[in-house]
Write a protein that holds these residues in place. Structure first.
Motif, PDB file in Angstrom:
ATOM      1  N   SER A  39      10.104   8.428   3.954  1.00  0.00           N
ATOM      2  CA  SER A  39      10.926   7.276   3.569  1.00  0.00           C
ATOM      3  C   SER A  39      10.601   6.807   2.152  1.00  0.00           C
ATOM      4  O   SER A  39      11.457   6.250   1.460  1.00  0.00           O
ATOM      5  N   HIS A  40       9.380   7.052   1.708  1.00  0.00           N
ATOM      6  CA  HIS A  40       8.963   6.645   0.375  1.00  0.00           C
ATOM      7  C   HIS A  40       9.540   7.557  -0.709  1.00  0.00           C
ATOM      8  O   HIS A  40       9.609   7.179  -1.868  1.00  0.00           O
ATOM      9  N   HIS A  41       9.953   8.734  -0.319  1.00  0.00           N
ATOM     10  CA  HIS A  41      10.539   9.690  -1.264  1.00  0.00           C
ATOM     11  C   HIS A  41      12.062   9.672  -1.205  1.00  0.00           C
ATOM     12  O   HIS A  41      12.714  10.559  -1.738  1.00  0.00           O
ATOM     13  N   ARG A  42      12.624   8.703  -0.550  1.00  0.00           N
ATOM     14  CA  ARG A  42      14.071   8.511  -0.478  1.00  0.00           C
ATOM     15  C   ARG A  42      14.403   7.145  -1.080  1.00  0.00           C
ATOM     16  O   ARG A  42      13.539   6.289  -1.194  1.00  0.00           O
ATOM     17  N   VAL A  43      15.664   6.944  -1.387  1.00  0.00           N
ATOM     18  CA  VAL A  43      16.089   5.637  -1.887  1.00  0.00           C
ATOM     19  C   VAL A  43      15.906   4.622  -0.760  1.00  0.00           C
ATOM     20  O   VAL A  43      16.317   4.862   0.376  1.00  0.00           O
ATOM     21  N   ARG A  44      15.232   3.537  -1.073  1.00  0.00           N
ATOM     22  CA  ARG A  44      14.966   2.497  -0.084  1.00  0.00           C
ATOM     23  C   ARG A  44      16.180   1.609   0.081  1.00  0.00           C
ATOM     24  O   ARG A  44      16.806   1.190  -0.877  1.00  0.00           O
ATOM     25  N   HIS A  45      16.507   1.311   1.320  1.00  0.00           N
ATOM     26  CA  HIS A  45      17.581   0.373   1.636  1.00  0.00           C
ATOM     27  C   HIS A  45      16.943  -0.802   2.355  1.00  0.00           C
ATOM     28  O   HIS A  45      16.491  -0.670   3.479  1.00  0.00           O
ATOM     29  N   GLY A  46      16.854  -1.921   1.694  1.00  0.00           N
ATOM     30  CA  GLY A  46      16.197  -3.072   2.286  1.00  0.00           C
ATOM     31  C   GLY A  46      14.817  -3.283   1.690  1.00  0.00           C
ATOM     32  O   GLY A  46      14.377  -2.566   0.800  1.00  0.00           O
ATOM     33  N   LEU A  47      14.130  -4.264   2.217  1.00  0.00           N
ATOM     34  CA  LEU A  47      12.831  -4.665   1.676  1.00  0.00           C
ATOM     35  C   LEU A  47      11.700  -3.706   2.074  1.00  0.00           C
ATOM     36  O   LEU A  47      10.783  -3.467   1.308  1.00  0.00           O
ATOM     37  N   PHE A  48      11.778  -3.144   3.273  1.00  0.00           N
ATOM     38  CA  PHE A  48      10.687  -2.313   3.785  1.00  0.00           C
ATOM     39  C   PHE A  48      11.132  -0.877   3.988  1.00  0.00           C
ATOM     40  O   PHE A  48      12.320  -0.584   4.051  1.00  0.00           O
ATOM     41  N   GLU A  49      10.139   0.002   4.111  1.00  0.00           N
ATOM     42  CA  GLU A  49      10.374   1.404   4.429  1.00  0.00           C
ATOM     43  C   GLU A  49       9.326   1.809   5.458  1.00  0.00           C
ATOM     44  O   GLU A  49       8.274   1.157   5.571  1.00  0.00           O
ATOM     45  N   LEU A  50       9.598   2.865   6.200  1.00  0.00           N
ATOM     46  CA  LEU A  50       8.676   3.315   7.238  1.00  0.00           C
ATOM     47  C   LEU A  50       7.283   3.605   6.672  1.00  0.00           C
ATOM     48  O   LEU A  50       6.268   3.359   7.326  1.00  0.00           O
ATOM     49  N   ASN A  51       7.220   4.090   5.446  1.00  0.00           N
ATOM     50  CA  ASN A  51       5.951   4.387   4.783  1.00  0.00           C
ATOM     51  C   ASN A  51       5.039   3.152   4.697  1.00  0.00           C
ATOM     52  O   ASN A  51       3.822   3.291   4.611  1.00  0.00           O
ATOM     53  N   ASP A  52       5.596   1.958   4.731  1.00  0.00           N
ATOM     54  CA  ASP A  52       4.793   0.729   4.660  1.00  0.00           C
ATOM     55  C   ASP A  52       3.811   0.618   5.832  1.00  0.00           C
ATOM     56  O   ASP A  52       2.825  -0.109   5.732  1.00  0.00           O
ATOM     57  N   LEU A  53       4.069   1.355   6.898  1.00  0.00           N
ATOM     58  CA  LEU A  53       3.129   1.341   8.026  1.00  0.00           C
ATOM     59  C   LEU A  53       1.763   1.889   7.617  1.00  0.00           C
ATOM     60  O   LEU A  53       0.746   1.503   8.195  1.00  0.00           O
ATOM     61  N   TYR A  54       1.729   2.762   6.604  1.00  0.00           N
ATOM     62  CA  TYR A  54       0.429   3.235   6.126  1.00  0.00           C
ATOM     63  C   TYR A  54      -0.411   2.077   5.600  1.00  0.00           C
ATOM     64  O   TYR A  54      -1.626   2.049   5.789  1.00  0.00           O
TER      65      TYR A  54
END
Length: 167
Positions: A39-54
């Motif tokens: 998700s961090h290597h894709r354009v983010r849609h919204g405030l958060f991305e799945l990668n933020d779980l790290y």
């Protein structure tokens, strides 16, 4: 413990976290943990991305060590390690999420050679579409840009993507 010793433990932990982050980024996030990191290597849609779980995952040892050091009787050195992990996390957020990826608005323009190199190295990391063939896995240290460009040119796995507005 004397405050100087605690400060040295804190600083050593921050430095060690860069090595830990490199290893995790290269062999976990770009390996079996790609399902979150992609998700961090894709354009983010919204405030958060799945990668933020790290960030949440890596905060847990810091919180545990701070609690054990302060309340659990494990001592000041344990708390200093926990604080060092948290310090690295704060540096990471400030540099990576805020400045490089502009997740918060700012007008900061890299001026020093170090700052320019780190930002450019991270941008080169993101020009590859997949988890394979990318370069520069550190967050606070990066090889020279000409070395990274040569690695990208020589890589048989690097599939370069077109820049996006987010970059």
């Amino acid at each position: 413990m004397h405050w100087v010793e605690l400060a040295l433990i804190f600083l050593a932990t921050v430095a060690a976290m860069e090595l830990f982050a490199y290893v995790m980024h290269r062999w976990v996030m770009h390996g079996p943990g790609w399902f979150l990191h992609e998700s961090h290597h894709r354009v983010r849609h919204g405030l958060f991305e799945l990668n933020d779980l790290y960030g949440v995952i890596f905060a847990l040892p810091s919180i545990a060590l701070l609690w054990l050091g302060i309340r659990g009787g494990w001592g000041d050195a344990t708390a200093a390690v926990g604080a060092g992990i948290a310090g690295y996390g704060a540096i990471y957020f400030g540099f990576h999420d805020w400045i490089v990826h502009r997740r918060l608005p700012h007008r900061i323009v890299p001026k020093s050679a170090y700052f320019k190199r780190i930002v450019q190295a991270h941008r080169l990391h993101h020009v590859v579409e997949s988890k394979h063939g990318t370069v520069s896995f550190g967050f606070l240290w990066a090889p020279p840009i000409d070395v990274l460009n040569a690695q990208l040119r020589e890589s048989k796995d690097a599939v370069l993507r077109a820049p996006s507005v987010q970059d």
